[in-house]
Design an enzyme around this catalytic site. Structure first.
Site, PDB file in Angstrom:
ATOM      1  N   LYS A 148       0.842  -1.220   0.000  1.00  0.00           N
ATOM      2  CA  LYS A 148       0.000   0.000   0.000  1.00  0.00           C
ATOM      3  C   LYS A 148       0.860   1.246   0.000  1.00  0.00           C
ATOM      4  CE  LYS A 148      -2.572  -0.640   3.677  1.00  0.00           C
ATOM      5  NZ  LYS A 148      -2.859  -1.937   4.252  1.00  0.00           N
ATOM      6  N   GLU A 157      -8.938  -4.421  14.745  1.00  0.00           N
ATOM      7  CA  GLU A 157      -8.308  -3.154  15.129  1.00  0.00           C
ATOM      8  C   GLU A 157      -8.422  -2.045  14.084  1.00  0.00           C
ATOM      9  OE1 GLU A 157      -6.881  -6.209  15.166  1.00  0.00           O
ATOM     10  OE2 GLU A 157      -4.695  -6.023  15.080  1.00  0.00           O
ATOM     11  N   THR A 198     -10.680 -13.944  -8.847  1.00  0.00           N
ATOM     12  CA  THR A 198     -11.201 -12.643  -8.388  1.00  0.00           C
ATOM     13  C   THR A 198     -12.006 -12.742  -7.093  1.00  0.00           C
ATOM     14  OG1 THR A 198     -13.268 -12.849  -9.603  1.00  0.00           O
ATOM     15  CG2 THR A 198     -11.435 -11.810 -10.770  1.00  0.00           C
ATOM     16  N   PRO A 207     -11.451 -13.608  -3.882  1.00  0.00           N
ATOM     17  CA  PRO A 207     -11.018 -12.948  -2.642  1.00  0.00           C
ATOM     18  C   PRO A 207     -11.228 -11.427  -2.704  1.00  0.00           C
ATOM     19  CG  PRO A 207      -9.338 -14.505  -3.383  1.00  0.00           C
ATOM     20  CD  PRO A 207     -10.368 -14.434  -4.476  1.00  0.00           C
ATOM     21  N   THR A 208     -11.033 -10.847  -3.877  1.00  0.00           N
ATOM     22  CA  THR A 208     -11.242  -9.401  -4.027  1.00  0.00           C
ATOM     23  C   THR A 208     -12.716  -9.057  -3.853  1.00  0.00           C
ATOM     24  OG1 THR A 208      -9.335  -9.179  -5.456  1.00  0.00           O
ATOM     25  CG2 THR A 208     -11.001  -7.471  -5.650  1.00  0.00           C
ATOM     26  N   CYS A 244      25.780   5.329  13.268  1.00  0.00           N
ATOM     27  CA  CYS A 244      25.279   5.342  14.642  1.00  0.00           C
ATOM     28  C   CYS A 244      26.021   4.304  15.485  1.00  0.00           C
ATOM     29  CB  CYS A 244      23.763   5.175  14.663  1.00  0.00           C
ATOM     30  SG  CYS A 244      23.058   5.937  16.139  1.00  0.00           S
ATOM     31  N   LEU A 245      25.415   3.139  15.783  1.00  0.00           N
ATOM     32  CA  LEU A 245      26.150   2.133  16.538  1.00  0.00           C
ATOM     33  C   LEU A 245      27.432   1.756  15.782  1.00  0.00           C
ATOM     34  CD1 LEU A 245      25.936   0.240  19.089  1.00  0.00           C
ATOM     35  CD2 LEU A 245      25.191  -1.516  17.496  1.00  0.00           C
ATOM     36  N   GLY A 246      27.388   1.757  14.468  1.00  0.00           N
ATOM     37  CA  GLY A 246      28.558   1.433  13.646  1.00  0.00           C
ATOM     38  C   GLY A 246      29.694   2.416  13.893  1.00  0.00           C
ATOM     39  N   HIS A 249      21.949   9.394  11.271  1.00  0.00           N
ATOM     40  CA  HIS A 249      21.479   8.439  10.264  1.00  0.00           C
ATOM     41  C   HIS A 249      21.320   9.120   8.905  1.00  0.00           C
ATOM     42  CE1 HIS A 249      20.327   5.093  12.981  1.00  0.00           C
ATOM     43  NE2 HIS A 249      20.312   6.071  13.864  1.00  0.00           N
ATOM     44  N   GLU A 292      21.018   7.803   6.090  1.00  0.00           N
ATOM     45  CA  GLU A 292      20.127   7.037   5.202  1.00  0.00           C
ATOM     46  C   GLU A 292      18.705   7.592   5.171  1.00  0.00           C
ATOM     47  OE1 GLU A 292      21.332   6.035   8.076  1.00  0.00           O
ATOM     48  OE2 GLU A 292      20.008   4.688   9.187  1.00  0.00           O
TER      49      GLU A 292
HETATM   50  N1  GLN Z   1      22.507   1.928  20.682  1.00  0.00           N
HETATM   51  C1  GLN Z   1      23.219   3.113  20.329  1.00  0.00           C
HETATM   52  C2  GLN Z   1      22.737   4.324  21.093  1.00  0.00           C
HETATM   53  O1  GLN Z   1      21.640   4.328  21.616  1.00  0.00           O
HETATM   54  C3  GLN Z   1      23.153   3.364  18.824  1.00  0.00           C
HETATM   55  C4  GLN Z   1      21.762   3.625  18.337  1.00  0.00           C
HETATM   56  C5  GLN Z   1      21.619   3.441  16.833  1.00  0.00           C
HETATM   57  O2  GLN Z   1      22.450   2.793  16.186  1.00  0.00           O
HETATM   58  N2  GLN Z   1      20.555   3.995  16.272  1.00  0.00           N
HETATM   59  O3  GLN Z   1      23.445   5.287  21.182  1.00  0.00           O
END
Ligand code: GLN
Length: 544
Positions: free
Chosen positions: A19, A152, A191, A193-194, A384-386, A510, A512
């Site tokens: 959707k 729901e 058709t 189910p539709t 981030c965690l990376g 982030h 991305e």
């Molecule tokens: N766990 C880590 C923190 O809270 C990184 C969070 C994440 O990667 N979005 O700082």
């Protein structure tokens, strides 16, 4: 509000029919005709937002500029439309009830009994109209999560019924997305189910105006006629949505089927010009005609479910097209990275991305991946965690602090190179309390990131509790881990880099979330470029 038109998208037969992609594709076509469009999504679960959900439940949690933690469909909306969304674009049942209950506690219902109808349905209607009332949009598309017939979803369906009646036929319409299954034993598309799902919608008082039919095979004229007759829609309002090789093909497929035209005619809006999809199609052209291929390893702990890293995967598609490269992603489970296997799993990669994440599971493998990429000079991108793992790895193996850690993993560590942010120390509620949304960052001139962005001040979206510990900044910098991006107000470190490496960048935010078809993210573009160079280097070394 009088001028804003409303399009509701409901789903039938099965979940996961796409959707969000249909809504985003329709919005793209309307935008390409000059209309101002936005999309919102209602999720029928009780969590106030998806921020506390495990990615295995509904995939990645997407974050907007205003710090809303939202459903991943908002990512599709932004990537297709290139316009930002906000908290108003994603509402859950939990949020609706929370707000109604807060109003009840404040005495706003003046002694009345508070009920699903009208109080919950009124709250839903208000939140549907909120975007229209800004005056910023000609058309608001509202996606109702779940499948009709679900317990729901009922209050949402009732709210749509009421709104459709209040707004009138030329101001609101319902698109129903269904599945036309193919029975291979019979060699036939079915058709029934539709028909049933359209009937279920009718039982709630809503007549679908347009049917979008997901199918693996083309719908014949006969079948379209049958669907139109039994589901009570015009034949041109039976829209085929055939499986596509990429979601980015769907706007063109919907254009061929005339979805935008049917919508505009029904809403009595101008439909004479053709949508201008030149930029979109030039992206598709580049995406489909790559000049070379690279392989990037995505190291994470939720890799079994592709949706967990949706925005990262899409950002690679945008950056790949920008570089005219096919980016093949190899998902690598961080729990499977051991000293004995690391070289076999990583040596052949042209780039390594260590993904965001939470908690202790899979941490050791992520640190090993960073070390391998750093020592073998493979382009590295930590998000981030990376990024936090890159700081820990550097502290352990270059600064010689083998016990260095993040307090998220070991709150007693003697060397907390990643520590809890000051304002997080008193936080007890888990929902909506991280450092969220857009924050400014100042880049160091001459750094790889400044070169990639081409500007010195940026704003990026965050979602974390822990941070680079500035007490170790001097030592880390002296050993070669540069800090090339800082929050100008708080001094929080946002970016780390290693100069003596082809491309080693870690970001606390982030990137991305902000990559779109029209604006591929500069850091993904630069990382892919570095990976292409790495791949060429590998080929040349083999040849010589
Ligand atoms: N766990 C880590 C923190 O809270 C990184 C969070 C994440 O990667 N979005 O700082």
């Amino acid at each position: 509000m009088a001028n804003t038109k409303y399009v509701f998208v409901t789903g039938g037969v099965s979940s996961s029919l796409g959707k969000g992609i249909i809504a985003a594709s329709l919005a793209k076509l309307l935008q390409a005709r000059g209309y101002r469009v936005t999309i919102q999504k209602f999720d029928p679960y009780i969590n106030v937002d998806p921020g506390t959900l495990n990615p295995y439940e509904h995939g990645e949690c997407y974050v907007t500029d205003d710090g809303a933690e939202t459903d991943l469909d908002l990512g599709h909306y932004e990537r297709f439309l290139n316009t930002p969304t906000s908290q108003a674009n994603n509402v859950t049942t939990g949020r609706i009830y929370q707000s109604v209950i807060e109003k009840e506690r404040r005495g706003e219902f003046l002694g009345k009994t508070v009920q699903v109808v009208p109080h919950i349905t009124n709250e839903i209607k208000e939140r549907i109209k909120i975007l229209g009332k800004t005056g910023n949009y000609d058309i608001v598309i509202t996606e109702i999560g779940g499948t009709v017939g679900d317990i729901e979803s009922l209050p949402y369906i009732e709210a749509v019924r009421q709104l459709k009646w209040e707004l009138g036929d030329t101001n609101a319409l319902v698109i129903h997305l269904t599945l036309i299954p193919f029975l291979s034993a019979a060699g036939e598309l079915k058709t029934k189910p539709t028909q049933h799902s359209v009937k279920t919608l009718m039982e709630s008082g809503i007549k679908a105006d347009i049917l979008v039919c997901r199918t693996e095979h083309e719908l014949s004229e006969d079948l379209r006629r049958k669907l139109a007759l039994f589901c009570n829609v015009k034949q041109e309002a039976v829209i085929e949505s055939i499986d596509a090789s990429t979601i980015y093909d769907v706007p063109n497929l919907m254009l061929e089927e005339g979805l935008d035209k049917v919508v505009l005619q029904r809403l009595v809006l101008r439909d004479d010009d053709e949508p201008n999809l030149d930029k979109w199609n030039s992206f598709l052209q580049r995406h489909k005609n790559p000049t070379c291929e690279i392989t990037v390893g995505l190291i994470g702990k939720y890799v079994e479910l592709q949706d967990s890293y949706k925005s990262i995967l899409e950002a690679f598609i945008h950056a790949g097209a920008a570089n005219e490269v096919k980016v093949t992603i190899e998902s690598i489970h961080s729990e499977h990275l051991e000293d004995q296997t690391i070289s076999q799993k990583i040596a052949h990669l042209d780039g390594v991305l260590v993904a965001p994440g939470f908690g202790e599971r899979g941490i050791a493998g992520k640190i090993k991946a960073v070390q391998y990429a750093r020592e073998h000079k493979i382009p590295f991108f930590g998000i981030c965690l990376g990024m936090q793992m890159a700081v820990i790895e550097f502290a352990r193996n270059v600064l010689n602090l083998p016990e260095a850690c993040s307090v998220e993993v070991d709150d007693k560590t003697a060397f907390p190179v990643i520590s809890l942010m000051e304002e997080q120390k008193t936080v007890t509620d888990m929902g909506g309390t991280m450092r969220l949304g857009a924050w400014d960052c100042k880049l160091v001139p001459g750094s790889k990131v400044a070169e990639a962005y081409g500007v010195e001040e940026i704003s990026e979206r965050h979602r974390h509790r822990y941070e680079y510990n500035n007490e170790y900044k001097e030592a880390l910098e002296n050993a070669g881990l540069q800090t090339t991006g800082m929050n100008p107000k708080t001094g929080l470190v946002e970016i780390i880099e290693i100069a003596d490496h082809p491309w080693f960048v870690g970001v606390q935010y982030h990137p991305e979330y902000k990559s779109t078809v029209a604006n591929p993210h500069p850091l993904f573009v630069a990382f892919v470029k570095a990976a292409v160079q790495q791949s060429t280097k590998k080929v040349n070394t083999k040849v010589s």
